[in-house]
Design an enzyme around this catalytic site. Structure first.
Site, PDB file in Angstrom:
ATOM      1  N   ASP A  14     -16.411 -14.453   3.111  1.00 16.43           N
ATOM      2  CA  ASP A  14     -16.514 -15.789   3.715  1.00 16.43           C
ATOM      3  C   ASP A  14     -17.766 -16.495   3.214  1.00 16.43           C
ATOM      4  OD1 ASP A  14     -14.301 -15.245   5.184  1.00 16.43           O
ATOM      5  OD2 ASP A  14     -15.386 -14.791   7.042  1.00 16.43           O
ATOM      6  N   GLY A  44       2.774   4.577   0.966  1.00 20.12           N
ATOM      7  CA  GLY A  44       3.337   5.094   2.211  1.00 20.12           C
ATOM      8  C   GLY A  44       3.986   4.068   3.097  1.00 20.12           C
ATOM      9  N   GLY A 100       6.820   2.637   2.547  1.00 20.90           N
ATOM     10  CA  GLY A 100       8.272   2.702   2.511  1.00 20.90           C
ATOM     11  C   GLY A 100       8.923   1.972   1.353  1.00 20.90           C
ATOM     12  N   HIS A 155     -13.460 -11.957  14.982  1.00 21.42           N
ATOM     13  CA  HIS A 155     -13.763 -12.646  13.732  1.00 21.42           C
ATOM     14  C   HIS A 155     -12.573 -13.511  13.299  1.00 21.42           C
ATOM     15  CE1 HIS A 155     -15.690 -12.682   9.622  1.00 21.42           C
ATOM     16  NE2 HIS A 155     -14.441 -13.028   9.321  1.00 21.42           N
ATOM     17  N   GLU A 156     -11.404 -12.893  13.269  1.00 17.40           N
ATOM     18  CA  GLU A 156     -10.217 -13.644  12.829  1.00 17.40           C
ATOM     19  C   GLU A 156      -9.874 -14.749  13.819  1.00 17.40           C
ATOM     20  OE1 GLU A 156      -8.905 -13.432   9.927  1.00 17.40           O
ATOM     21  OE2 GLU A 156     -10.114 -11.711   9.356  1.00 17.40           O
ATOM     22  N   PRO A 197       0.820  -1.212   0.000  1.00 13.32           N
ATOM     23  CA  PRO A 197       0.000   0.000   0.000  1.00 13.32           C
ATOM     24  C   PRO A 197       0.855   1.264   0.000  1.00 13.32           C
ATOM     25  CG  PRO A 197      -0.439  -1.369   1.935  1.00 13.32           C
ATOM     26  CD  PRO A 197       0.622  -2.041   1.174  1.00 13.32           C
TER      27      PRO A 197
HETATM   28  P1  ADP Z   1       5.818   4.313  -0.792  1.00 12.44           P
HETATM   29  O1  ADP Z   1       6.842   4.490  -1.852  1.00 12.44           O
HETATM   30  O2  ADP Z   1       5.691   2.908  -0.304  1.00 12.44           O
HETATM   31  O3  ADP Z   1       4.484   4.876  -1.132  1.00 12.44           O
HETATM   32  P2  ADP Z   1       7.605   5.966   0.672  1.00 12.44           P
HETATM   33  O4  ADP Z   1       8.788   5.089   0.605  1.00 12.44           O
HETATM   34  O5  ADP Z   1       7.583   7.117  -0.240  1.00 12.44           O
HETATM   35  O6  ADP Z   1       6.280   5.117   0.494  1.00 12.44           O
HETATM   36  O7  ADP Z   1       7.433   6.439   2.173  1.00 12.44           O
HETATM   37  C1  ADP Z   1       7.072   7.731   2.492  1.00 12.44           C
HETATM   38  C2  ADP Z   1       7.709   8.167   3.774  1.00 12.44           C
HETATM   39  O8  ADP Z   1       7.205   7.420   4.876  1.00 12.44           O
HETATM   40  C3  ADP Z   1       9.201   7.943   3.811  1.00 12.44           C
HETATM   41  O9  ADP Z   1       9.883   9.003   3.260  1.00 12.44           O
HETATM   42  C4  ADP Z   1       9.485   7.776   5.295  1.00 12.44           C
HETATM   43  O10 ADP Z   1       9.655   9.042   5.895  1.00 12.44           O
HETATM   44  C5  ADP Z   1       8.209   7.176   5.824  1.00 12.44           C
HETATM   45  N1  ADP Z   1       8.330   5.737   5.993  1.00 12.44           N
HETATM   46  C6  ADP Z   1       7.598   4.798   5.364  1.00 12.44           C
HETATM   47  N2  ADP Z   1       7.929   3.568   5.758  1.00 12.44           N
HETATM   48  C7  ADP Z   1       8.920   3.709   6.645  1.00 12.44           C
HETATM   49  C8  ADP Z   1       9.708   2.780   7.408  1.00 12.44           C
HETATM   50  N3  ADP Z   1       9.520   1.448   7.331  1.00 12.44           N
HETATM   51  N4  ADP Z   1      10.650   3.280   8.223  1.00 12.44           N
HETATM   52  C9  ADP Z   1      10.846   4.610   8.313  1.00 12.44           C
HETATM   53  N5  ADP Z   1      10.151   5.509   7.623  1.00 12.44           N
HETATM   54  C10 ADP Z   1       9.183   5.098   6.807  1.00 12.44           C
HETATM   55 ZN    ZN Z   2     -13.666 -14.005   7.776  1.00 14.06          ZN
END
Ligand code: ADP
Ligand code: ZN
Ligand code: MG
Length: 655
Positions: free
Chosen positions: A533, A238, A240, A458-459, A236
């Site tokens: 389900d 954000g 990382g 549920h889970e 998803p």
């Molecule tokens: P994606 O590319 O998966 O949409 P990003 O890599 O651009 O997400 O993440 C956005 C920001 O969220 C990063 O710049 C960082 O600041 C923060 N972030 C996301 N996941 C992590 C993680 N596992 N550890 C530290 N910071 C994270």
């Molecule tokens: Zn279920």
């Protein structure tokens, strides 16, 4: 953090500056227009006026007739210029022509002029010159200046798009086909390292291995193994993915090309494909190296089946080129492609097949412990109040992504600053979380504590029933972290079997309905969370009755049609009476599964509640935890089997 990274190297601009050429031609064009208008502009007269007036006046020195333009030009005598001053705004006109006239192409010049001249007295006669006008400038205008003007306009339209695209390679239209990848070389001071990426242990392990492939290829190829060509980071937004790729760039001692899928896409046909070619050419030159394509869905979306009417042929060409290039280099050539997407479902199947992106690295939303780690990373730069406890932060933020957490830390610092505090305190964080939850709620992503409790039960219901029924598939892991469109998930180990018995099917159905039963028992009411389900359950029950002949009442009949020809028929191959019987049997089977699940859950209510509490607390529970609660499983478990994943889908996700 983003803008601190080193400006990547730019490609040097190629020798000749084409742009100056454009300017030179523009100047030439202006010069032409200037010279062709002459020194003073002649006045227009009608031929009849000229014939009966001007030519007879004796003021005319010379008449030049340009045959191909049907145009006569009249030069006045120096001595008579004075007379015509007022026609030229009071000033004496400069050297001629002073007047011109136009005639039709039937004009017989020799005859007309002769008759005029011969009718004049000797002293007022004028010279007649008949001429052809050759233009050198006309063709130049048509063939050079005009196309150049077009090019110039094209260039000006290109430029803003280029800067928006954020590309790296030198500007100019002649570089349109060059790849836009930014290159991070060895020893660069790219700041991101694996330390900045918290949690994601499995994903980190996988990408570390990829870095290792490039560093010591011998170690792997010596045993005859092939180094994978590509890995796809899926998860998803954000979570990382981009961050992880940057960390790879920071840690790997090899050149790292980075670009976004949308960089391939331009409004010109063939540009994308040419950029792909260029990227791979550069990569092969720099091997061993890593190529990172972020948001690959921009080019990698599944190709449409009814090509022809879609306007996206360009994107498909680009994708085809990408596929070809990925096939084109040998697996041990030292180029590894890393790509990231949050829409793996829409990617073209051809991209995912072995030999291209051999590996998929799943990056899920962080669970409790991982969120704590991420908080630790982002709290590094923040001045916390003395004695600040950070444990509560992770507990308060279920379903948050890494990016959301980074946002919480930043917001908290801003809120504290607004209140002129010296430190950031607990309340600031709570306010920040509230604010971000508000934002998330609008995106309907956040789960209320009440919902979370329901999901946990549920889970836990699925998990308990499947663990305790000997014939159900053994469970490996349950989470209540929302993944994609589902609210929770359970992973089972399907036993490898070619034949499934009635008992196995019944136990699995009981496990499937276990989630709904758990909700009934705990809440006394049910929710929409069991939609998928129930769908699965119903299909399975119908299959048992109508395909596998597993119902005594219907008997050993199968309405399965392996030829597929029944699609066209409107009637069912059985009578209304049988249809009723089938429906009754399906209902009975489902009731039976429901009864089994209810029995298991009530008999083991204590363990079931314990499991739900553990899930609520830890958000993820493994088979070891189940064993600790319920004791070892009675069914035969072979752990070296493929994973299967069962997800709950929200009704909205079904559209
Ligand atoms: P994606 O590319 O998966 O949409 P990003 O890599 O651009 O997400 O993440 C956005 C920001 O969220 C990063 O710049 C960082 O600041 C923060 N972030 C996301 N996941 C992590 C993680 N596992 N550890 C530290 N910071 C994270
Ligand atoms: Zn279920
Ligand atoms: Mg990203």
């Amino acid at each position: 953090m983003e803008n601190k990274e080193r400006q990547p190297k730019r490609q040097p601009r190629q020798g000749f500056n084409w742009f100056s050429l454009v300017y030179i031609f523009l100047l030439l064009g202006l010069a032409y227009m200037w010279t062709s208008t002459g020194t003073s502009s002649p006045l227009k007269k009608e031929w009849s006026d000229v014939k009966d007036g001007l030519l007879l006046s004796g003021d005319v020195d010379k008449l030049v007739y340009v045959r191909n333009e049907h145009k006569g030009e009249i030069y006045l005598r120096q001595t008579s210029l004075d007379k015509y001053k007022n026609l030229y705004g009071g000033r004496e006109p400069k050297s001629g022509p002073h007047f011109y006239f136009l005639v039709s192409d039937k004009f017989d010049a020799e005859h007309e002029f002769d008759s005029v001249v011969s009718s004049l007295p000797e002293e007022s006669r004028f010279k007649v010159v008949i001429d052809e006008h050759k233009s050198y400038w006309g063709p130049i205008i048509e063939w050079i200046i005009f196309p150049l003007m077009l090019l110039l306009m094209f260039f000006f339209f290109m430029r803003p798009m280029r800067s928006m695209g954020g590309g790296g390679a030198g500007g100019g239209i002649f570089n349109v086909g060059k790849s836009q990848a930014r290159l991070y070389e060895k020893g660069g001071n790219l700041k991101v390292t694996f330390k900045d990426v918290a949690g994601m242990e499995e994903a980190k392990l996988e990408v570390r291995e990829i870095v290792d492939f490039l560093k010591n290829p011998k170690k792997y190829t010596a045993l005859g193994g092939k180094i994978p060509k590509g890995a796809l980071l899926v998860g998803p937004p954000g979570t990382g993915k981009t961050l992880l790729a940057k960390a790879v760039a920071g840690e790997a001692d090899v050149p790292f090309f980075s670009m976004s899928g949308s960089d391939f896409v331009e409004m010109f046909v063939g540009v994308g494909a040419s950029r792909v070619r260029d990227l791979f050419r550069q990569a092969k030159e720099k091997a061993p190296c890593i190529v990172f394509i972020d948001e690959i869905d921009a080019v990698g979306r599944a190709r449409s089946k009814n090509a022809g009417f879609t306007s996206n042929d360009e994107r498909e060409n680009t994708l085809n080129q990408l596929l070809t290039e990925m096939d084109g280099f040998g697996s041990n050539s030292g180029v590894i492609i890393l790509a990231a997407t949050n829409r793996a479902d829409i990617l073209d199947k051809a991209l995912m097949r072995a030999g291209r992106f051999d590996r998929q690295i799943h990056v899920d939303l962080p669970e409790l412990r991982e969120r704590l780690e991420i908080f630790k990373v982002h709290l590094r730069g923040i001045k916390l109040a003395p004695g600040f406890q950070i444990d509560f932060l992770a507990k308060q933020t279920p379903g948050f992504s890494g990016a959301d957490i980074a946002n919480v830390c930043n917001e908290a610092a801003l809120i504290a600053a607004r209140k002129n505090k010296d430190f950031v305190e607990k309340q600031d964080f709570l306010d920040a979380i509230d604010r971000i939850v508000g934002g998330l709620e609008r995106k309907s992503k956040i789960i209320t504590p009440e919902e979370k409790r329901t999901i946990a039960h549920h889970e836990a219901g699925h998990a308990t029933v499947s663990w305790l029924l000997p014939n159900a598939n053994p469970l490996l892991k349950v989470t209540i972290i929302p993944r994609g469109q589902s609210l929770g998930a359970a992973w089972y180990l399907p036993e490898e079997r070619q034949l499934t018995t009635t008992e196995q099917m019944m136990d699995e159905m009981a496990a499937t309905i276990g989630g709904r039963v758990a909700e009934e028992l705990v809440n006394g009411r049910i929710s929409t969370g069991a939609l998928s389900d129930l769908e699965k359950l119903t299909k399975q029950a119908y299959a048992m009755v109508t395909y596998f002949g597993m119902s005594d009442k219907v008997g050993n009949l199968s309405y399965y049609d392996s030829t597929g020809s029944r699609e066209m028929a409107f009637s069912k191959p059985y009578s209304e009476k049988t249809a009723e019987l089938i429906d009754d049997e399906v209902k009975r089977l489902i009731q039976q599964a429901h009864a089994t699940a209810t029995r298991v859950l009530t008999e083991n209510r204590e363990g079931f509640e314990k499991l739900a509490a553990l899930l609520l607390e830890r958000e993820v529970v493994f088979s070891e935890d189940l064993e600790a609660i319920f004791g070892p499983r009675r069914g035969g478990v072979d752990p070296n089997k493929l994973l299967r994943e069962d997800t709950e889908e929200t009704p909205e996700a079904k559209e």
